[in-house]
Motif scaffolding. Structure first.
Motif, PDB file in Angstrom:
ATOM      1  N   PHE A  17       0.776  -1.084  -0.142  1.00  0.00           N
ATOM      2  CA  PHE A  17      -0.214   0.140  -0.499  1.00  0.00           C
ATOM      3  C   PHE A  17       0.504   0.977   0.081  1.00  0.00           C
ATOM      4  CE2 PHE A  17      -2.060   3.484   2.529  1.00  0.00           C
ATOM      5  CZ  PHE A  17      -2.842   3.739   1.799  1.00  0.00           C
ATOM      6  N   LEU A  18       1.348   1.416   1.065  1.00  0.00           N
ATOM      7  CA  LEU A  18       2.432   2.647   1.176  1.00  0.00           C
ATOM      8  C   LEU A  18       3.453   3.080  -0.153  1.00  0.00           C
ATOM      9  CD1 LEU A  18       3.921   2.554   5.416  1.00  0.00           C
ATOM     10  CD2 LEU A  18       1.807   3.788   3.701  1.00  0.00           C
ATOM     11  N   PHE A  19       4.192   1.667  -0.140  1.00  0.00           N
ATOM     12  CA  PHE A  19       5.080   1.878  -1.738  1.00  0.00           C
ATOM     13  C   PHE A  19       4.664   1.416  -3.095  1.00  0.00           C
ATOM     14  CE2 PHE A  19       7.366   0.890   1.948  1.00  0.00           C
ATOM     15  CZ  PHE A  19       8.022   2.108   2.750  1.00  0.00           C
ATOM     16  N   SER A  20       3.296   0.885  -3.231  1.00  0.00           N
ATOM     17  CA  SER A  20       3.491   0.536  -4.810  1.00  0.00           C
ATOM     18  C   SER A  20       2.081   1.335  -5.291  1.00  0.00           C
ATOM     19  CB  SER A  20       3.859  -0.677  -4.761  1.00  0.00           C
ATOM     20  OG  SER A  20       4.804  -1.178  -4.726  1.00  0.00           O
ATOM     21  N   THR A  22      -1.275   3.821  -5.688  1.00  0.00           N
ATOM     22  CA  THR A  22      -1.714   4.791  -5.656  1.00  0.00           C
ATOM     23  C   THR A  22      -2.684   5.804  -5.019  1.00  0.00           C
ATOM     24  OG1 THR A  22      -2.711   4.987  -7.503  1.00  0.00           O
ATOM     25  CG2 THR A  22      -1.356   5.251  -8.095  1.00  0.00           C
ATOM     26  N   ARG A  23      -2.924   4.816  -4.482  1.00  0.00           N
ATOM     27  CA  ARG A  23      -3.845   5.366  -3.143  1.00  0.00           C
ATOM     28  C   ARG A  23      -3.117   6.044  -1.558  1.00  0.00           C
ATOM     29  NH1 ARG A  23      -8.175   0.330  -1.715  1.00  0.00           N
ATOM     30  NH2 ARG A  23      -5.338  -0.270  -2.677  1.00  0.00           N
ATOM     31  N   SER A  24      -1.894   5.951  -1.679  1.00  0.00           N
ATOM     32  CA  SER A  24      -0.777   6.523  -0.522  1.00  0.00           C
ATOM     33  C   SER A  24      -0.561   7.560  -1.362  1.00  0.00           C
ATOM     34  CB  SER A  24      -0.178   5.331  -0.025  1.00  0.00           C
ATOM     35  OG  SER A  24       0.670   4.593  -1.046  1.00  0.00           O
ATOM     36  N   ALA A  25       0.005   7.618  -2.068  1.00  0.00           N
ATOM     37  CA  ALA A  25      -0.178   9.418  -3.083  1.00  0.00           C
ATOM     38  C   ALA A  25      -0.463  10.556  -2.213  1.00  0.00           C
ATOM     39  CB  ALA A  25      -0.624   9.329  -4.493  1.00  0.00           C
ATOM     40  N   PHE A  26      -1.318  10.476  -1.275  1.00  0.00           N
ATOM     41  CA  PHE A  26      -1.628  11.919  -0.921  1.00  0.00           C
ATOM     42  C   PHE A  26      -1.344  12.049   0.882  1.00  0.00           C
ATOM     43  CE2 PHE A  26      -4.016  14.421   2.310  1.00  0.00           C
ATOM     44  CZ  PHE A  26      -3.658  15.929   2.291  1.00  0.00           C
ATOM     45  N   ILE A  27      -0.303  10.837   0.910  1.00  0.00           N
ATOM     46  CA  ILE A  27       0.405  10.792   2.102  1.00  0.00           C
ATOM     47  C   ILE A  27       1.628  11.432   1.661  1.00  0.00           C
ATOM     48  CG2 ILE A  27       1.893   9.534   4.036  1.00  0.00           C
ATOM     49  CD1 ILE A  27      -0.853   7.025   3.452  1.00  0.00           C
ATOM     50  N   TRP A  28       2.004  10.426   0.761  1.00  0.00           N
ATOM     51  CA  TRP A  28       3.761  11.220   0.080  1.00  0.00           C
ATOM     52  C   TRP A  28       3.627  12.586  -0.876  1.00  0.00           C
ATOM     53  CZ3 TRP A  28       6.510   8.252   2.612  1.00  0.00           C
ATOM     54  CH2 TRP A  28       6.006   6.832   2.669  1.00  0.00           C
ATOM     55  N   LEU A  29       2.248  12.737  -0.964  1.00  0.00           N
ATOM     56  CA  LEU A  29       2.197  13.995  -1.332  1.00  0.00           C
ATOM     57  C   LEU A  29       2.673  15.020  -0.132  1.00  0.00           C
ATOM     58  CD1 LEU A  29       1.860  16.576  -3.333  1.00  0.00           C
ATOM     59  CD2 LEU A  29      -0.509  16.270  -2.864  1.00  0.00           C
ATOM     60  N   VAL A  30       2.161  15.078   0.450  1.00  0.00           N
ATOM     61  CA  VAL A  30       2.456  15.638   1.728  1.00  0.00           C
ATOM     62  C   VAL A  30       3.683  15.670   2.737  1.00  0.00           C
ATOM     63  CG1 VAL A  30       1.451  16.147   4.399  1.00  0.00           C
ATOM     64  CG2 VAL A  30       0.159  15.606   2.989  1.00  0.00           C
ATOM     65  N   ILE A  31       3.997  14.375   2.986  1.00  0.00           N
ATOM     66  CA  ILE A  31       5.663  14.525   3.086  1.00  0.00           C
ATOM     67  C   ILE A  31       6.777  15.008   2.295  1.00  0.00           C
ATOM     68  CG2 ILE A  31       7.986  13.020   3.221  1.00  0.00           C
ATOM     69  CD1 ILE A  31       5.128  10.886   4.343  1.00  0.00           C
ATOM     70  N   ARG A  32       6.578  14.881   0.796  1.00  0.00           N
ATOM     71  CA  ARG A  32       7.536  15.128  -0.633  1.00  0.00           C
ATOM     72  C   ARG A  32       6.987  16.741  -0.046  1.00  0.00           C
ATOM     73  NH1 ARG A  32       3.835  14.576  -5.377  1.00  0.00           N
ATOM     74  NH2 ARG A  32       4.711  15.990  -5.238  1.00  0.00           N
ATOM     75  N   VAL A 152      12.502   7.913  -1.262  1.00  0.00           N
ATOM     76  CA  VAL A 152      12.856   7.350  -2.185  1.00  0.00           C
ATOM     77  C   VAL A 152      12.582   5.527  -2.354  1.00  0.00           C
ATOM     78  CG1 VAL A 152      15.374   6.144  -2.484  1.00  0.00           C
ATOM     79  CG2 VAL A 152      15.444   8.614  -1.774  1.00  0.00           C
ATOM     80  N   LEU A 153      11.859   5.334  -1.039  1.00  0.00           N
ATOM     81  CA  LEU A 153      11.288   4.217  -0.444  1.00  0.00           C
ATOM     82  C   LEU A 153       9.883   3.339  -1.701  1.00  0.00           C
ATOM     83  CD1 LEU A 153      12.174   2.330   2.951  1.00  0.00           C
ATOM     84  CD2 LEU A 153      12.899   1.737   0.652  1.00  0.00           C
ATOM     85  N   ALA A 154       9.791   4.918  -1.914  1.00  0.00           N
ATOM     86  CA  ALA A 154       8.506   5.274  -1.982  1.00  0.00           C
ATOM     87  C   ALA A 154       8.151   5.938  -3.856  1.00  0.00           C
ATOM     88  CB  ALA A 154       7.192   6.201  -1.424  1.00  0.00           C
ATOM     89  N   TRP A 155       9.401   5.876  -4.197  1.00  0.00           N
ATOM     90  CA  TRP A 155       9.826   6.765  -5.457  1.00  0.00           C
ATOM     91  C   TRP A 155       8.691   6.222  -6.614  1.00  0.00           C
ATOM     92  CZ3 TRP A 155      10.429   5.126 -10.362  1.00  0.00           C
ATOM     93  CH2 TRP A 155      10.734   3.487 -10.141  1.00  0.00           C
ATOM     94  N   LYS A 156       7.625   5.446  -6.612  1.00  0.00           N
ATOM     95  CA  LYS A 156       6.800   4.726  -7.499  1.00  0.00           C
ATOM     96  C   LYS A 156       5.253   5.152  -7.599  1.00  0.00           C
ATOM     97  CE  LYS A 156       7.673   0.642  -6.554  1.00  0.00           C
ATOM     98  NZ  LYS A 156       7.282  -1.061  -6.785  1.00  0.00           N
ATOM     99  N   VAL A 157       5.240   6.015  -6.372  1.00  0.00           N
ATOM    100  CA  VAL A 157       4.006   6.533  -6.338  1.00  0.00           C
ATOM    101  C   VAL A 157       3.811   7.859  -5.415  1.00  0.00           C
ATOM    102  CG1 VAL A 157       2.953   4.799  -5.881  1.00  0.00           C
ATOM    103  CG2 VAL A 157       3.653   5.388  -3.880  1.00  0.00           C
ATOM    104  N   ALA A 158       5.284   8.007  -4.370  1.00  0.00           N
ATOM    105  CA  ALA A 158       5.532   9.480  -4.303  1.00  0.00           C
ATOM    106  C   ALA A 158       5.373  10.848  -4.847  1.00  0.00           C
ATOM    107  CB  ALA A 158       6.776   9.529  -3.514  1.00  0.00           C
TER     108      ALA A 158
END
Length: 181
Positions: A17-20, A22-32, A152-158
């Motif tokens: 879920f976290l790294f592959s 796209t539903r987790s993309a909002f989490i990574w958007l905030v962090i990014r 870096v770990l979430a690069w596919k969806v971040a």
């Protein structure tokens, strides 16, 4: 070799879920955006500074390195091998390192804010954080290092909510080249 076979270990649902996903993309958007803004702000300040990129380029990094070298004499804040690197490589090339740091921070910030080559930008941000940590500077470096490592770990969806959504399919990945039209 006879009798050998490949064992594929399935990914756990949380990692998937976290790294592959796209539903987790909002989490990574905030962090990014948080990490990207920190780098963008730091880089912009340095690019605008005479001591980093202007007529006196290198002055700020010389002061920073001198402080790190003093910390290496005082105790364990700066390892001896890193102090040697700072003294023998960074100080003689202070102007070059000043430009690299200032524009590197700016580029990492832009890459993360716009979500372009997010994994690569986060990697170079983490590399700078580690360099600053080795030089004995805490500040926000531990937090930014941890968040950059996760990016870096979430690069596919971040970068899904960013330019990576379109850039990565066009660029391809090391294990899949872009499709020919």
């Amino acid at each position: 070799m006879k009798g050998q076979h490949t064992v594929v270990i399935p990914e756990n649902p949380v990692s998937r879920f976290l790294f592959s996903d796209t539903r987790s993309a909002f989490i990574w958007l905030v962090i990014r955006l948080y990490v990207g803004y920190a780098w963008l702000k730091a880089g912009w300040g340095k690019v605008q500074s005479d001591a980093w990129t202007g007529e006196n380029a290198g002055a700020a990094i010389q002061g920073f390195v001198q402080g790190s070298l003093a910390k290496s004499q005082e105790g364990a804040d700066v390892a001896g091998w890193y102090a040697t690197f700072l003294e023998s490589t960074v100080l003689p090339n202070a102007k070059l390192f000043a430009f690299a740091v200032a524009y590197g921070e700016l580029l990492v910030g832009l890459g993360l804010v716009f979500g372009l080559l997010t994994g690569i930008a986060a990697f170079f941000g983490a590399l700078m954080n580690v360099s600053f940590l080795f030089a004995g500077t805490l500040s926000t470096n531990p937090l930014l290092f941890i968040l950059a490592t996760w990016l870096v770990l979430a690069w596919k969806v971040a970068g899904w909510y960013g330019l990576d959504r379109w850039a990565l399919p066009k660029l391809g990945t090391p294990w899949k080249t872009k499709e020919k039209s």
